[in-house]
Design an enzyme around this catalytic site. Structure first.
Site, PDB file in Angstrom:
ATOM      1  N   ARG A  18      25.600 -28.987  -2.397  1.00 15.36           N
ATOM      2  CA  ARG A  18      24.637 -29.988  -2.829  1.00 15.36           C
ATOM      3  C   ARG A  18      23.521 -29.291  -3.598  1.00 15.36           C
ATOM      4  O   ARG A  18      23.097 -28.188  -3.244  1.00 15.36           O
ATOM      5  CB  ARG A  18      24.061 -30.755  -1.634  1.00 15.36           C
ATOM      6  CG  ARG A  18      25.033 -31.780  -1.040  1.00 15.36           C
ATOM      7  CD  ARG A  18      25.308 -32.909  -2.027  1.00 15.36           C
ATOM      8  NE  ARG A  18      26.206 -33.938  -1.506  1.00 15.36           N
ATOM      9  CZ  ARG A  18      27.507 -33.970  -1.718  1.00 15.36           C
ATOM     10  NH1 ARG A  18      28.073 -32.986  -2.405  1.00 15.36           N
ATOM     11  NH2 ARG A  18      28.245 -34.960  -1.251  1.00 15.36           N
TER      12      ARG A  18
ATOM     13  N   GLU B   4      20.867 -35.407 -10.741  1.00 15.73           N
ATOM     14  CA  GLU B   4      22.132 -35.646 -11.435  1.00 15.73           C
ATOM     15  C   GLU B   4      22.132 -37.035 -12.062  1.00 15.73           C
ATOM     16  O   GLU B   4      21.704 -37.999 -11.417  1.00 15.73           O
ATOM     17  CB  GLU B   4      23.306 -35.503 -10.450  1.00 15.73           C
ATOM     18  CG  GLU B   4      23.463 -34.096  -9.921  1.00 15.73           C
ATOM     19  CD  GLU B   4      24.652 -33.939  -8.979  1.00 15.73           C
ATOM     20  OE1 GLU B   4      25.421 -34.910  -8.815  1.00 15.73           O
ATOM     21  OE2 GLU B   4      24.817 -32.849  -8.407  1.00 15.73           O
TER      22      GLU B   4
ATOM     23  N   HIS C 113      29.474 -32.152 -11.476  1.00 15.88           N
ATOM     24  CA  HIS C 113      29.852 -32.578 -10.126  1.00 15.88           C
ATOM     25  C   HIS C 113      31.319 -33.037 -10.086  1.00 15.88           C
ATOM     26  O   HIS C 113      31.619 -34.167  -9.680  1.00 15.88           O
ATOM     27  CB  HIS C 113      28.935 -33.714  -9.644  1.00 15.88           C
ATOM     28  CG  HIS C 113      28.853 -33.799  -8.151  1.00 15.88           C
ATOM     29  ND1 HIS C 113      27.702 -34.117  -7.483  1.00 15.88           N
ATOM     30  CD2 HIS C 113      29.795 -33.613  -7.178  1.00 15.88           C
ATOM     31  CE1 HIS C 113      27.919 -34.128  -6.173  1.00 15.88           C
ATOM     32  NE2 HIS C 113      29.190 -33.820  -5.967  1.00 15.88           N
TER      33      HIS C 113
END
Length: 312
Positions: free
Chosen positions: A222, A251, A270
């Protein structure tokens, strides 16, 4: 009205991700697909909530409004966005999709590390310039790596790194307080931990300084595990050599982030665990657990809401 159990699926359309293959859910239950936060009518009688939408964060009000809801399943490994006191107070079980992404993420980490050690970014840059420049590169064998996170993803990474003759240390919850000492002993620091209070800001300026000028950071856990401003400064000053990042504090990564153009940095949106067909495997984990739930058996991948992850 049907007497079959009702399963709500939160699946707000995301153009970047495949839709959930709901046709793979057996016809033993009534499936209701929901866009956004479920309404009172949709929640009425619902016993199971399947959170496919990774952006969904409004679980607490849902639990307060759903009297019969007893099980929430997340189509993800990270569940920090879903942890809330209502899980405990209303005795609702939370499970995740642990196991789906173990090997793909481990492969991504290996690719990123090998690319760095073998100098592929430089090679590709020279190729684009039609420049023939002989040089030597590094060796992965004999390197030392620390993997932060002892869950199934961290163990898969450590297993595959060790097969390439890398000396790997797995760093668990207790050892995370000594991250500076851990970083000082390795060449590669890999973050694959869930986001908790203990892992937030874990890799900071002191840890990066201990890693040293030849060090390489990988983050597939993360974003907030790494203090991004400290990482940017460490890269800018040569405190560390490079980084491969699949997750970020914000993000999508803002267009003005210096990480986009810094030498020695890989920016990935991601996607380290996503592969062709992952949505089928993802829903397979839910379907398996659904069968267990209908039979009154113990569910797999139960998250401990106190710590925020599945205890091994």
């Amino acid at each position: 009205m049907s007497s079959r159990p009702r399963v709500l699926v939160i699946a707000e359309p995301d153009p970047e991700l495949p839709a959930p293959p709901l046709s793979l859910i057996p016809p033993d239950v009534d499936v209701v697909e929901v866009r956004g936060t479920p309404t009172g009518d949709q929640l009425a009688g619902a016993e199971v909530l399947y959170v496919w939408d990774h952006r969904f964060t409004d679980l607490a009000p849902v639990l307060r409004s759903a009297d019969r809801l007893r099980w929430v399943h997340a189509a993800s490994v990270g569940v920090n966005r879903l942890i809330c006191p209502e899980l405990v107070s209303r005795q609702v079980t939370l499970t995740n999709s642990r196991g789906v992404f173990d090997v793909p993420i481990a492969e991504w980490v290996l690719a990123a590390v090998l690319s760095f050690v073998k100098g592929f970014p430089h090679t590709l840059a020279l190729q684009r310039e039609h420049t023939w420049l002989y040089r030597t590169t590094g060796r992965l064998a004999g390197k030392r790596a620390a993997v932060i996170g002892t869950g199934s993803i961290g163990r898969a990474i450590a297993d595959r790194m060790s097969r390439l003759d890398v000396e790997v240390t797995l760093v668990g919850r207790q050892e995370s307080n000594a991250m500076t000492a851990v970083a000082a002993e390795v060449d590669i620091l890999i973050a694959a931990a869930p986001l908790t209070a203990a892992t937030t800001g874990l890799i900071d300026a002191d840890v990066l300084a201990a890693l040293g000028p030849g060090g390489f950071v990988v983050n597939v856990g993360r974003g907030p595990t790494v203090v991004e401003a400290d990482l940017v400064e460490a890269l800018r000053t040569g405190t560390i050599a490079g980084a491969a990042l699949d997750v970020f504090e914000v993000e999508p990564l803002p267009a003005d982030s210096p990480l986009w153009s810094m030498p020695g940095v890989l920016v990935s949106p991601h996607m380290s665990g996503d592969y062709v067909g992952f949505e089928v495997d993802m829903i397979g984990v839910f379907v398996d657990n659904l069968g267990r739930w209908l039979r009154g058996e113990q569910l797999h991948n139960i998250v401990d809401p106190e710590c925020g992850y599945v205890r091994s």
